[in-house]
Design a protein around this motif. Sequence first.
Motif, PDB file in Angstrom:
ATOM      1  N   THR A   1       1.532  -1.185   0.123  1.00 48.32           N
ATOM      2  CA  THR A   1       0.166  -0.368   0.098  1.00 48.32           C
ATOM      3  C   THR A   1       0.747   1.007   0.144  1.00 48.32           C
ATOM      4  OG1 THR A   1      -1.712  -1.121   1.206  1.00 48.32           O
ATOM      5  CG2 THR A   1      -1.427   1.549   1.666  1.00 48.32           C
ATOM      6  N   ALA A   2       1.658   1.226   0.752  1.00 46.78           N
ATOM      7  CA  ALA A   2       2.609   2.237   0.847  1.00 46.78           C
ATOM      8  C   ALA A   2       3.594   2.488  -0.719  1.00 46.78           C
ATOM      9  CB  ALA A   2       3.930   2.055   1.765  1.00 46.78           C
ATOM     10  N   LEU A   3       4.327   1.593  -1.478  1.00 47.40           N
ATOM     11  CA  LEU A   3       4.859   2.015  -2.280  1.00 47.40           C
ATOM     12  C   LEU A   3       3.390   2.651  -3.324  1.00 47.40           C
ATOM     13  CD1 LEU A   3       7.001  -1.021  -3.109  1.00 47.40           C
ATOM     14  CD2 LEU A   3       7.799   1.056  -2.381  1.00 47.40           C
ATOM     15  N   ASN A   4       2.643   1.505  -3.783  1.00 50.21           N
ATOM     16  CA  ASN A   4       1.682   2.232  -3.938  1.00 50.21           C
ATOM     17  C   ASN A   4       0.634   4.257  -4.187  1.00 50.21           C
ATOM     18  OD1 ASN A   4       0.336   0.734  -6.777  1.00 50.21           O
ATOM     19  ND2 ASN A   4       1.240  -1.329  -4.576  1.00 50.21           N
ATOM     20  N   ASP A   5       0.451   4.006  -3.044  1.00 50.67           N
ATOM     21  CA  ASP A   5       0.088   5.440  -2.687  1.00 50.67           C
ATOM     22  C   ASP A   5       0.947   6.121  -1.818  1.00 50.67           C
ATOM     23  OD1 ASP A   5      -2.326   3.466  -2.825  1.00 50.67           O
ATOM     24  OD2 ASP A   5      -2.684   3.549  -1.290  1.00 50.67           O
ATOM     25  N   VAL A   6       2.115   6.448  -1.757  1.00 46.37           N
ATOM     26  CA  VAL A   6       2.435   6.823  -1.006  1.00 46.37           C
ATOM     27  C   VAL A   6       4.324   7.433  -1.913  1.00 46.37           C
ATOM     28  CG1 VAL A   6       4.325   7.822   1.295  1.00 46.37           C
ATOM     29  CG2 VAL A   6       2.268   6.172   1.806  1.00 46.37           C
ATOM     30  N   VAL A   7       4.309   6.576  -2.245  1.00 47.09           N
ATOM     31  CA  VAL A   7       5.773   6.461  -2.957  1.00 47.09           C
ATOM     32  C   VAL A   7       5.560   6.380  -4.288  1.00 47.09           C
ATOM     33  CG1 VAL A   7       8.182   5.989  -3.616  1.00 47.09           C
ATOM     34  CG2 VAL A   7       6.805   5.296  -1.779  1.00 47.09           C
ATOM     35  N   GLY A   8       4.135   5.880  -5.353  1.00 50.88           N
ATOM     36  CA  GLY A   8       3.949   6.123  -6.588  1.00 50.88           C
ATOM     37  C   GLY A   8       4.280   5.206  -7.538  1.00 50.88           C
ATOM     38  N   ILE A   9       5.121   4.226  -6.524  1.00 49.65           N
ATOM     39  CA  ILE A   9       5.861   3.267  -7.167  1.00 49.65           C
ATOM     40  C   ILE A   9       5.190   1.419  -7.188  1.00 49.65           C
ATOM     41  CG2 ILE A   9       8.197   4.356  -7.837  1.00 49.65           C
ATOM     42  CD1 ILE A   9       9.227   3.418  -6.163  1.00 49.65           C
ATOM     43  N   THR A  10       5.314   0.571  -7.462  1.00 41.99           N
ATOM     44  CA  THR A  10       4.746  -0.690  -7.930  1.00 41.99           C
ATOM     45  C   THR A  10       5.609  -2.119  -7.052  1.00 41.99           C
ATOM     46  OG1 THR A  10       4.898  -1.089  -9.703  1.00 41.99           O
ATOM     47  CG2 THR A  10       3.013  -0.359  -9.038  1.00 41.99           C
ATOM     48  N   SER A  11       7.282  -1.478  -7.077  1.00 38.08           N
ATOM     49  CA  SER A  11       8.609  -1.884  -7.563  1.00 38.08           C
ATOM     50  C   SER A  11       9.472  -1.343  -7.041  1.00 38.08           C
ATOM     51  CB  SER A  11       8.556  -2.839  -8.760  1.00 38.08           C
ATOM     52  OG  SER A  11       8.999  -2.942  -9.297  1.00 38.08           O
ATOM     53  N   ALA A  12      10.699  -1.632  -6.156  1.00 38.68           N
ATOM     54  CA  ALA A  12      11.845  -1.527  -5.793  1.00 38.68           C
ATOM     55  C   ALA A  12      12.892  -2.370  -6.995  1.00 38.68           C
ATOM     56  CB  ALA A  12      12.011  -0.970  -4.627  1.00 38.68           C
ATOM     57  N   ASP A  13      14.386  -1.397  -7.060  1.00 39.41           N
ATOM     58  CA  ASP A  13      15.132  -2.217  -8.009  1.00 39.41           C
ATOM     59  C   ASP A  13      15.781  -2.449  -6.411  1.00 39.41           C
ATOM     60  OD1 ASP A  13      14.378  -1.372 -10.549  1.00 39.41           O
ATOM     61  OD2 ASP A  13      15.167   1.022  -9.978  1.00 39.41           O
ATOM     62  N   VAL A  14      15.548  -2.165  -5.901  1.00 38.74           N
ATOM     63  CA  VAL A  14      16.909  -1.914  -4.838  1.00 38.74           C
ATOM     64  C   VAL A  14      16.111  -2.138  -2.808  1.00 38.74           C
ATOM     65  CG1 VAL A  14      18.901  -1.900  -3.138  1.00 38.74           C
ATOM     66  CG2 VAL A  14      18.835  -1.915  -5.295  1.00 38.74           C
ATOM     67  N   VAL A  15      15.827  -3.331  -1.995  1.00 43.13           N
ATOM     68  CA  VAL A  15      15.535  -3.727  -1.270  1.00 43.13           C
ATOM     69  C   VAL A  15      16.544  -4.086  -0.118  1.00 43.13           C
ATOM     70  CG1 VAL A  15      13.325  -4.087   0.748  1.00 43.13           C
ATOM     71  CG2 VAL A  15      12.922  -4.464  -1.783  1.00 43.13           C
TER      72      VAL A  15
END
Length: 343
Positions: free
Chosen positions: A218-232
């Motif tokens: 939810t946070a990536l979609n709604d807060v950051v505006g992305i669906t995935s991360a290149d590095v975690v």
Amino acid sequence: MKAAVLERLNHPLVVTNVGLSQLLYGQVLVKNLVTGICGAQLEEIKGHKGNGGFVPHLLGHEACGIVQDVGEGVLKVKSGDKVCLHWRKGSGIDSDFPRYIYNGREIQSGKVTTFSEYSIVSENRLTPVPFDTPNDLTALLGCALSTALGVIKCSARVQYGESVLIIGVGGIGLNLVRYAVQAGAYPVVAVDVADKELLARRMGAHFFVNRKQFSLVTALNDVVGITSADVVISTIGDRDTIEESVPLLSGVGRYVMVGQPVPGNSIQLLNAAHFFEGEGKVFMATQSGGFNPSVDIPRYLQMAKSGHLSLENIITGRTKLDHINDALNEIRAGLAGRIMIDL
């Protein structure tokens, strides 16, 4: 000398007098000036670092000190040298385990320990630094700074414009945020269960997510505006967090575990076929990004001289050895970055 001793697992450290033994081949006696508290010490107190069968013993693995004496065979340092004490092996002799006198009997301890006024240290866990190097900088090069720099450059291989999710923003996590931003990543998202937004923002984080308020998806979609991360990068080793965050990797994603999961626990990677998406994904653990103290500490000192390596906003508290348990509790509660002990 005064030292903080792990006498029993899952109990407060005992601050008491501990005696020094004669230096063995390849050992160095150091008078400690300042040491940092790493989250790894919390795991040692629980017995999660393979140390459960070796109590009582001393703790701590990053410090600044002055060499007092050297044992036979030591050539790397001499009396009077200023040194960084680090847990990773550098050049020099890998000595036997140091011995201390505790409650009238001899005990062994790690090849570097720092929660004490003096430490007996294996030669290869010391690196000399110029005498005018600031004490805090010298100490944090033993772990907090070096781990973050090594992970960003060597393990995660962060590239310009890549998205980076950093889970757990304590002493190492805050540095990871700073050097991911410095590497040109965007967005850099800091994640924690405590309210550390101000700390993370001061280090340059573009977004902050409190996992008590949002799921990561939810946070990536709604807060950051992305669906995935290149590095975690996960600094906490929490099984549920790892299982939740691994599926968020992009098609070129690298997942780096800095924090160690609880021994004996399993991690379930659901729908593991997603690892074959894109160019293939990487899931790995790291030991400080392969930090080599003898090679990297001189380089990092040059970074500090150029202004590209800073302690600003990393140190959130200072204390004395007598109050070390209060500091440990503050770290457990997620309220701190790096806390320094002045010795």
